[in-house]
Design a protein around this motif. Structure first.
Motif, PDB file in Angstrom:
ATOM      1  N   TYR A 294      29.778  22.944  46.262  1.00  0.00           N
ATOM      2  CA  TYR A 294      29.380  22.500  44.923  1.00  0.00           C
ATOM      3  C   TYR A 294      29.535  23.638  43.924  1.00  0.00           C
ATOM      4  O   TYR A 294      29.915  23.432  42.772  1.00  0.00           O
ATOM      5  CB  TYR A 294      27.928  22.012  44.944  1.00  0.00           C
ATOM      6  CG  TYR A 294      27.443  21.626  43.571  1.00  0.00           C
ATOM      7  CD1 TYR A 294      27.970  20.518  42.911  1.00  0.00           C
ATOM      8  CD2 TYR A 294      26.483  22.388  42.915  1.00  0.00           C
ATOM      9  CE1 TYR A 294      27.553  20.172  41.639  1.00  0.00           C
ATOM     10  CE2 TYR A 294      26.062  22.055  41.638  1.00  0.00           C
ATOM     11  CZ  TYR A 294      26.594  20.947  41.003  1.00  0.00           C
ATOM     12  OH  TYR A 294      26.191  20.612  39.747  1.00  0.00           O
ATOM     13  N   GLU A 295      29.243  24.851  44.391  1.00  0.00           N
ATOM     14  CA  GLU A 295      29.373  26.006  43.503  1.00  0.00           C
ATOM     15  C   GLU A 295      30.811  26.130  42.991  1.00  0.00           C
ATOM     16  O   GLU A 295      31.026  26.419  41.809  1.00  0.00           O
ATOM     17  CB  GLU A 295      28.965  27.272  44.246  1.00  0.00           C
ATOM     18  CG  GLU A 295      28.848  28.456  43.324  1.00  0.00           C
ATOM     19  CD  GLU A 295      28.237  29.664  44.005  1.00  0.00           C
ATOM     20  OE1 GLU A 295      28.116  29.665  45.245  1.00  0.00           O
ATOM     21  OE2 GLU A 295      27.896  30.599  43.280  1.00  0.00           O
ATOM     22  N   ASP A 296      31.767  25.888  43.871  1.00  0.00           N
ATOM     23  CA  ASP A 296      33.175  25.946  43.433  1.00  0.00           C
ATOM     24  C   ASP A 296      33.444  24.904  42.354  1.00  0.00           C
ATOM     25  O   ASP A 296      34.093  25.190  41.347  1.00  0.00           O
ATOM     26  CB  ASP A 296      34.123  25.684  44.628  1.00  0.00           C
ATOM     27  CG  ASP A 296      34.115  26.821  45.628  1.00  0.00           C
ATOM     28  OD1 ASP A 296      33.983  27.984  45.212  1.00  0.00           O
ATOM     29  OD2 ASP A 296      34.215  26.533  46.835  1.00  0.00           O
ATOM     30  N   VAL A 297      32.937  23.696  42.588  1.00  0.00           N
ATOM     31  CA  VAL A 297      33.174  22.599  41.633  1.00  0.00           C
ATOM     32  C   VAL A 297      32.489  22.919  40.296  1.00  0.00           C
ATOM     33  O   VAL A 297      33.044  22.696  39.215  1.00  0.00           O
ATOM     34  CB  VAL A 297      32.659  21.265  42.211  1.00  0.00           C
ATOM     35  CG1 VAL A 297      32.765  20.137  41.199  1.00  0.00           C
ATOM     36  CG2 VAL A 297      33.436  20.905  43.476  1.00  0.00           C
ATOM     37  N   LEU A 298      31.288  23.476  40.404  1.00  0.00           N
ATOM     38  CA  LEU A 298      30.531  23.813  39.199  1.00  0.00           C
ATOM     39  C   LEU A 298      31.240  24.898  38.393  1.00  0.00           C
ATOM     40  O   LEU A 298      31.365  24.808  37.165  1.00  0.00           O
ATOM     41  CB  LEU A 298      29.131  24.281  39.605  1.00  0.00           C
ATOM     42  CG  LEU A 298      28.125  24.434  38.489  1.00  0.00           C
ATOM     43  CD1 LEU A 298      27.817  23.085  37.863  1.00  0.00           C
ATOM     44  CD2 LEU A 298      26.837  25.059  39.021  1.00  0.00           C
ATOM     45  N   LEU A 299      31.713  25.925  39.087  1.00  0.00           N
ATOM     46  CA  LEU A 299      32.428  27.000  38.387  1.00  0.00           C
ATOM     47  C   LEU A 299      33.664  26.436  37.687  1.00  0.00           C
ATOM     48  O   LEU A 299      33.950  26.777  36.539  1.00  0.00           O
ATOM     49  CB  LEU A 299      32.845  28.101  39.364  1.00  0.00           C
ATOM     50  CG  LEU A 299      31.723  29.070  39.743  1.00  0.00           C
ATOM     51  CD1 LEU A 299      32.133  29.952  40.905  1.00  0.00           C
ATOM     52  CD2 LEU A 299      31.331  29.923  38.542  1.00  0.00           C
TER      53      LEU A 299
END
Ligand SMILES: Cc1cc2nc3c(=O)[nH]c(=O)nc-3n(C[C@H](O)[C@H](O)[C@H](O)COP(=O)(O)O)c2cc1C
Length: 334
Positions: A294-299
């Protein structure tokens, strides 16, 4: 973000997609994450990934002619998955059943709203540049006839095929595609171009200028890397000898964690550049490479990247979370 991995999983299929859904070129993606090209080369798997909750689907990469893919040292479709490193290397060589058959394929009889269908194709590397591009145009018109297909991705970046003539430059080729297909499309069918994650930051503005000039609808950055010397720094100790053996004897493209920061960097720079251009049409930057959380998607979202595709990260997550592979990303939100 600290507690990202500690959040208890919620039951399957309860993602509030309204929260994440995004619309590109008037097409709704219920989540900003879908499989990358090459996972379903012959157009299989839509019903599987749509049931898992994917935000979209992409089939291919296909070519005008049928391709068996690479056989080298007696190994068909060489591939390794380095689990400890979250990295894979493949030397498949674009096996596929060919556009004459694939464009007629019923990808699904249960298309789900919010899970649109893309198709990736590439000029046949066995043909001369001229023949290859001519056939590519024919194929683009074939896929235009398939009403299931919502967008097209042109693969300009496969490291695993030997191209007959690489001297004809990128711009000439894309100009030809624009003149003979983009400007002649008879329905709404956005076309994006997928380039390599190995592209240098200095080359990026020129590439984007070409895409803007000929009004392509987006860029995907991108494909696997052949920068083995750098990639080896990201390989876990126990995986190093296999990585060295494979890349020396087969070659192939590196995917997964190694691409994570580079894909973000290149895509972010692409977005920044796009924003300086005052474009009079809708153009999107799509990120592929090392997306796994999710962190990748958020970034990606924070930096203006419109959509994400994943391949290696999908399988790393599938091993851990099975059918909750999408739920785990989108329900595990701090
Ligand atoms: C086994 C395998 C096959 C692939 N085949 C294709 C392909 O046919 N077309 C393409 O554009 N990219 C292909 N790729 C590249 C992926 O689409 C993706 O760009 C790359 O793996 C980086 O994403 P990832 O780090 O999420 O894996 C392939 C990758 C793998 C691992």
């Amino acid at each position: 973000m600290d507690n990202f991995y500690n959040v208890k999983l919620a039951p399957q299929n309860t993602i509030n997609t309204n929260e994440f859904s995004t619309t590109l070129w008037g097409i709704n993606f219920r989540l900003p994450l879908l499989n990358a090209a090459g996972m379903f080369k012959d157009g299989q798997g839509y019903d599987v990934v749509s049931s898992l909750g994917a935000g979209g689907y992409i089939g291919g990469t296909s070519t005008s002619g049928v391709r068996d893919g690479n056989i080298i040292h007696g190994i068909r479709h060489p591939f390794i998955s380095l689990h400890q490193s979250n990295i894979a290397v493949n030397y498949l060589g674009l096996p596929n059943l060919g556009d004459a058959l694939l464009h007629t394929k019923t990808i699904t009889s249960q298309k789900i709203s919010g899970c649109p269908i893309g198709w990736s194709l590439m000029r046949d590397p066995l043909l001369t540049e001229k023949e290859g591009v001519t056939e590519l145009i024919n194929s683009l018109f074939l896929y235009e006839q398939n009403p299931h297909i919502d967008f097209i991705e042109i693969n300009e970046s496969c490291p695993n095929v030997k191209l007959h003539n690489t001297s004809v430059d990128f711009e000439n080729r894309l100009q030809y595609v624009a003149k003979h297909f983009l400007q002649k499309r008879t329905r709404h069918l956005p076309v994006i171009v997928k380039i390599s994650n190995d592209v240098s930051i200095d080359a990026l503005p020129n590439i984007l200028n070409i895409l803007f000039k000929y009004k392509f609808d987006g860029i995907n950055i991108g494909n696997t890397s052949t920068n083995y010397e750098d990639a080896i720094k990201y390989i876990a100790k126990d995986d190093v000898s296999l990585f060295k053996y494979f890349t020396k004897n087969f070659g192939g493209g590196v995917s997964g964690k190694y691409l994570q920061s580079n894909s973000l960097f290149l895509c972010t720079e692409a977005v920044k550049y796009k924003n300086t251009q005052n474009l009079d049409y809708e153009f999107h930057v799509i990120r592929t490479g090392g997306v796994a959380s999710y962190e990748d998607v958020l970034l990606s979202k924070q930096y203006g990247i419109s959509l994400n595709q994943w391949y290696t990260g999908f399988f790393s997550n599938y091993i851990l979370h099975g059918n909750d592979v999408y739920n785990n990303i989108f329900l595990s939100i701090p």
